[in-house]
Design an enzyme around this catalytic site. Structure first.
Site, PDB file in Angstrom:
ATOM      1  N   ASP A 300       0.789  10.817  24.407  1.00  0.00           N
ATOM      2  CA  ASP A 300       1.702   9.819  25.155  1.00  0.00           C
ATOM      3  C   ASP A 300       2.920  10.405  25.218  1.00  0.00           C
ATOM      4  O   ASP A 300       3.519  10.790  24.002  1.00  0.00           O
ATOM      5  CB  ASP A 300       1.770   8.473  24.605  1.00  0.00           C
ATOM      6  CG  ASP A 300       2.527   7.555  25.488  1.00  0.00           C
ATOM      7  OD1 ASP A 300       1.757   6.962  26.177  1.00  0.00           O
ATOM      8  OD2 ASP A 300       3.824   7.494  25.251  1.00  0.00           O
ATOM      9  N   ASN A 308      12.198   8.362  33.733  1.00  0.00           N
ATOM     10  CA  ASN A 308      12.091   7.853  35.333  1.00  0.00           C
ATOM     11  C   ASN A 308      13.313   7.269  35.755  1.00  0.00           C
ATOM     12  O   ASN A 308      13.883   7.335  36.702  1.00  0.00           O
ATOM     13  CB  ASN A 308      11.152   7.002  35.429  1.00  0.00           C
ATOM     14  CG  ASN A 308       9.488   7.738  35.762  1.00  0.00           C
ATOM     15  OD1 ASN A 308       9.776   8.957  36.498  1.00  0.00           O
ATOM     16  ND2 ASN A 308       8.474   7.191  35.664  1.00  0.00           N
ATOM     17  N   HIS A 313      12.128   9.331  39.787  1.00  0.00           N
ATOM     18  CA  HIS A 313      10.522   9.691  39.656  1.00  0.00           C
ATOM     19  C   HIS A 313      10.309  11.039  40.148  1.00  0.00           C
ATOM     20  O   HIS A 313       9.126  11.593  39.802  1.00  0.00           O
ATOM     21  CB  HIS A 313      10.045   8.474  40.794  1.00  0.00           C
ATOM     22  CG  HIS A 313      10.109   6.991  40.300  1.00  0.00           C
ATOM     23  ND1 HIS A 313       9.150   6.885  39.294  1.00  0.00           N
ATOM     24  CD2 HIS A 313      11.003   6.203  40.545  1.00  0.00           C
ATOM     25  CE1 HIS A 313       9.466   5.627  39.180  1.00  0.00           C
ATOM     26  NE2 HIS A 313      10.300   5.201  39.637  1.00  0.00           N
ATOM     27  N   ASP A 317       8.058  12.989  37.912  1.00  0.00           N
ATOM     28  CA  ASP A 317       6.674  13.536  38.530  1.00  0.00           C
ATOM     29  C   ASP A 317       6.572  15.076  37.963  1.00  0.00           C
ATOM     30  O   ASP A 317       5.491  15.523  37.546  1.00  0.00           O
ATOM     31  CB  ASP A 317       6.393  13.313  40.169  1.00  0.00           C
ATOM     32  CG  ASP A 317       6.352  12.175  40.582  1.00  0.00           C
ATOM     33  OD1 ASP A 317       5.946  11.295  39.545  1.00  0.00           O
ATOM     34  OD2 ASP A 317       6.500  11.941  41.645  1.00  0.00           O
ATOM     35  N   ARG A 332      -8.510  26.096  25.340  1.00  0.00           N
ATOM     36  CA  ARG A 332      -9.890  26.992  25.518  1.00  0.00           C
ATOM     37  C   ARG A 332     -10.568  26.576  26.648  1.00  0.00           C
ATOM     38  O   ARG A 332     -10.386  25.299  27.183  1.00  0.00           O
ATOM     39  CB  ARG A 332     -10.673  27.226  24.168  1.00  0.00           C
ATOM     40  CG  ARG A 332     -10.311  27.329  22.962  1.00  0.00           C
ATOM     41  CD  ARG A 332     -11.174  27.050  21.756  1.00  0.00           C
ATOM     42  NE  ARG A 332     -11.316  25.523  21.751  1.00  0.00           N
ATOM     43  CZ  ARG A 332     -12.339  25.201  20.765  1.00  0.00           C
ATOM     44  NH1 ARG A 332     -12.916  25.880  20.045  1.00  0.00           N
ATOM     45  NH2 ARG A 332     -12.587  23.894  20.945  1.00  0.00           N
ATOM     46  N   GLU A 343       1.641   8.051  31.732  1.00  0.00           N
ATOM     47  CA  GLU A 343       2.060   9.165  30.829  1.00  0.00           C
ATOM     48  C   GLU A 343       0.967   9.406  29.899  1.00  0.00           C
ATOM     49  O   GLU A 343       1.527  10.201  28.934  1.00  0.00           O
ATOM     50  CB  GLU A 343       3.472   8.859  30.430  1.00  0.00           C
ATOM     51  CG  GLU A 343       3.506   7.751  29.457  1.00  0.00           C
ATOM     52  CD  GLU A 343       3.766   6.549  30.153  1.00  0.00           C
ATOM     53  OE1 GLU A 343       4.219   5.493  29.542  1.00  0.00           O
ATOM     54  OE2 GLU A 343       3.289   6.126  31.111  1.00  0.00           O
ATOM     55  N   ARG A 359      -4.734  20.539  13.340  1.00  0.00           N
ATOM     56  CA  ARG A 359      -3.998  21.946  13.463  1.00  0.00           C
ATOM     57  C   ARG A 359      -3.726  21.982  14.972  1.00  0.00           C
ATOM     58  O   ARG A 359      -2.596  22.428  15.288  1.00  0.00           O
ATOM     59  CB  ARG A 359      -4.567  22.813  12.952  1.00  0.00           C
ATOM     60  CG  ARG A 359      -3.940  24.036  13.079  1.00  0.00           C
ATOM     61  CD  ARG A 359      -4.823  25.495  12.569  1.00  0.00           C
ATOM     62  NE  ARG A 359      -5.657  25.636  13.907  1.00  0.00           N
ATOM     63  CZ  ARG A 359      -5.096  26.428  14.922  1.00  0.00           C
ATOM     64  NH1 ARG A 359      -4.160  26.733  15.084  1.00  0.00           N
ATOM     65  NH2 ARG A 359      -5.993  26.755  15.925  1.00  0.00           N
TER      66      ARG A 359
END
Length: 418
Positions: A300, A308, A313, A317, A332, A343, A359
């Site tokens: 998050d 914003n 915005h 974006d 990977r 978000e 990790r």
């Protein structure tokens, strides 16, 4: 005059044998001079006239008007002894009910009762002509069809290809005839794909699949292909294959585009919530089947609403796009990352347990904090959990959510495992 009676007897016996043969024949038989002298029952049945009516008719009266004069001249040539060879003609006879009958006539000249006469047989070929006409119509239809149609022998050698095939694949006819459909192979299918195709066909079964082929210019096309084995009726073995196919490349591309719209987040160009859920199901199935561990990370972006509100915005974006690229570049190929909503982002780590997941989470957390996003810096909070045996997807996600909110409550910009 001693031999006259035996000769007459032999002639009478020959005529009697001829009549017996003629009356039991399925083909029309006739004998004529200027008028018909003899017609058998099969000939009368063909024409619709009685035998008595035919014996009052000139032979050429039965012939279609366009050919009548030619036949009349042929009759008189025979009667004058000017023509003896056997002649085979196709003609239209006019039946008593005015219907046209397609026939094959074979006639020759003989001596009969001191004069020349014509003798012959008539075979009704109406059904053959109708079939030939139908074949012509079918060939014309196949030639003009927008669908690809070609026919091969039992070994796959092409002996017929319609215009659509030549147009779609970009070949000339001489480049295709005698070749096998290997000419169109794209390399997109493995050997076992074609093995299954041939196994199905040689069992005498129809085959139907979408095949990715290649045109002469190297373009890949998707072809909805139906192949039908056709047997030789006499031998009862497969003699050739009829292939009917349709180029559905445009449809496939449209479907792929729709699928992309349905599975890709339009802003960040990474998998959306729907697609990442699909990946989640695949990971669970692999865990249940192979016992392979995996972990779930929820990211998050901290204080994203403030970004914003402060910078607009457009920059918001950009942050979402740049963050998505950064994570994608540092995981990977076997891992799956997508936008979970707003978000929030979700990362599935393949074959990864708790310690390795932590990790990786801390590495990505630090990488974000050290990166620049336009003119600003950002941080992320990360919730981590490992999928456990007998978990449901909802239980696993709930633990990751709890870990994420713990990270936020502890001051954000940190990684928490649950």
């Amino acid at each position: 005059m001693k031999n006259a009676q035996p000769c007459l007897t032999l002639i009478q016996e020959s005529e009697e044998k001829f009549r017996k043969i003629a009356e039991n024949s399925l083909v029309g038989m006739f004998l004529y001079q200027e008028y018909f002298i003899y017609v058998n029952e099969a000939f009368a049945r063909m024409t619709g006239y009685t035998e008595e009516e035919l014996l009052r008719m000139h032979p050429w009266e039965l012939v279609d008007g366009s050919s009548r004069e030619v036949f009349r001249q042929l009759v008189y040539k025979r009667l004058r002894g000017e023509m003896f060879s056997s002649v085979h003609n196709e003609a239209y006879l006019v039946k008593k009910n005015k219907e046209m009958l397609s026939v094959k006539i074979s006639a020759e000249t003989i001596h009969y009762q001191g004069a020349y006469a014509g003798i012959g047989i008539v075979i009704d070929i109406s059904d053959i002509m109708k079939k030939n006409q139908m074949i012509k119509v079918l060939i014309q239809a196949l030639s003009q069809s927008d669908d690809i149609v070609f026919i091969t022998d039992v070994n796959g050698a092409i002996n017929y290809a319609n215009k659509a095939l030549l147009c779609i694949y970009g070949y000339e006819e001489y480049e295709v005839l005698g070749k096998t459909p290997r000419l169109f192979r794209s390399g997109e299918h493995r050997a076992d794909f074609y093995k299954d195709l041939w196994t199905t066909l040689l069992r005498g079964e129809n085959y139907h699949k979408v095949i990715i082929n290649k045109t002469k210019s190297g373009d890949l096309i998707y072809v909805d292909t139906k192949i039908t084995p056709v047997e030789d009726e006499k031998r009862g073995k497969i003699a050739y294959f009829v292939v009917n196919a349709r180029d559905i490349s445009s449809r496939i591309k449209s479907e792929e585009k729709l699928k992309q719209l349905a599975t890709i987040d339009p802003l960040t160009k990474i998998p959306n919530r729907y697609q990442i859920n699909e990946y989640f199901d695949e990971f669970i199935a692999r865990k249940e089947r192979l016992g392979q561990d995996f972990s779930v990370l929820i990211f998050d972006i901290d204080y994203f609403k403030k970004i914003n509100d402060t910078y607009g915005h457009a920059l918001g974006d950009y942050v979402l796009q740049a963050f998505s690229r950064l994570i994608m570049e540092n995981i990977r190929l076997v891992d799956k990352f997508g936008r979970w909503g707003g978000e929030e982002f979700l990362l599935l780590l393949d074959a990864t347990g708790e310690h390795e997941a932590m990790r990786i989470g801390q590495k990505l957390n630090s990488l974000v904090a050290l990166s620049s996003f336009g003119n600003i810096s950002i941080t992320v909070s990360v919730g981590v959990t490992e999928y456990r045996s007998n978990d449901t997807k909802e239980q696993c996600l709930n633990r990751a959510d709890i870990a994420l909110y713990a990270a936020k409550n502890l001051g954000r910009n940190r990684v928490v495992f649950n």
